[in-house]
Design an enzyme around this catalytic site. Sequence first.
Site, PDB file in Angstrom:
ATOM      1  N   SER A 143      61.806 -56.811  25.258  1.00  0.00           N
ATOM      2  CA  SER A 143      62.361 -56.571  23.990  1.00  0.00           C
ATOM      3  C   SER A 143      63.924 -55.980  24.587  1.00  0.00           C
ATOM      4  CB  SER A 143      61.623 -55.394  23.377  1.00  0.00           C
ATOM      5  OG  SER A 143      62.108 -55.398  22.020  1.00  0.00           O
TER       6      SER A 143
ATOM      7  N   HIS B 138      61.831 -60.008  21.426  1.00  0.00           N
ATOM      8  CA  HIS B 138      62.231 -59.499  20.195  1.00  0.00           C
ATOM      9  C   HIS B 138      63.715 -59.754  19.708  1.00  0.00           C
ATOM     10  CE1 HIS B 138      58.655 -56.542  20.615  1.00  0.00           C
ATOM     11  NE2 HIS B 138      58.373 -57.586  20.216  1.00  0.00           N
TER      12      HIS B 138
ATOM     13  N   ASP C 120      54.218 -53.420  22.106  1.00  0.00           N
ATOM     14  CA  ASP C 120      53.814 -54.957  21.863  1.00  0.00           C
ATOM     15  C   ASP C 120      53.788 -55.645  23.402  1.00  0.00           C
ATOM     16  OD1 ASP C 120      53.450 -57.282  20.525  1.00  0.00           O
ATOM     17  OD2 ASP C 120      55.599 -57.773  20.627  1.00  0.00           O
TER      18      ASP C 120
END
Length: 340
Positions: free
Chosen positions: A12, A39, A131
């Site tokens: 991310s 992401h 995540d």
Amino acid sequence: MPGHDIITIGSSAGGVEALKYIVAGLPADVPAAMFVVQHIRATEPSLLAEILSHAGPLPAVHPRDGEPIQSGHIYIAPPDHHMLPWHGHIHVVRGPKENGFRPAIDATFRTAARSYGPRVVGVVLTGMLDDGTAGLLAIKRRGGIAVVQEPAEAAFPSMPTNALRYVSVDAVLSIAEMPSMLTHFAHEPAFAEGEMAMTDDVNLESAISDMDFQAMQHSNMLGTPSSITCPDCGGVLVEYYDGDLLRFRCQVGHAFSPESLNAQQTDDLDAQLWAAYRALDERASLARRLAQNAHRSNDQIGERRFMQRCELAEQKKRQLLQLLAEEKDKRPDVQQLPEE
């Protein structure tokens, strides 16, 4: 016996530079397919496939739904879609968000584990919140290999740190070490898929990400109802433990790990406080207007009454601004979507 020929990578904030370095160090003949979840914003086109294609010798693409999996290719999750490696092909779906994201790292990792078991390598790189942790747990439970970027090196260490907290990882590596190690894993024979049993929850959660109707009807079977509502849809969240990791999922499939749920609730509280401030501002404006009207009518009692209401609303607005300032100081790290 195949090697670890399914390599899944999740990143991310700060992840694009890390991904470019890894891709640049891979050989053109690496015997593996790579699945990258970065992401990204849902409303903007992604340039990551072009960036990674230029960074190294392997072609990188945003796959179409049903596209066959080819060794030596890099597949990148498209904006606003989960990318799910299935047996021999890829599902690209707008399934329920996980940890507030679509694409979600957990969804890709978990489906790869479901489909390919011990052949999967999962890699968690830089990023905020958590995540990737639940997905890495699924990979380990199916006999795959778990790799985490050294948190001290990561631009944003929360994702690798959370993975290390809950997953018994096989390697903690710097970005410089990853290309050679991933190449080694790709050539190293993996256990046969049948040697690691599929658990019901991995199977069910993978099917939910794939928008399987029957699976979504049974998502509440994963745990026990909690007193917490889903930030995405307002439904009841069930809570359950994945190893030592407490997790939440609602009846339509939205899923959260603890850090991500806390961040979503913080965002919701912020929105609600600003809505309350807006309502008070409107109340003050109306009371002021009514006081002016009473003054024109020489209604002194009415004018005083409406001015008191206006002053009370202004006082509450000041209190809310103070509360908003205090909440800002106490906010947890909130995931910022990176620029490509």
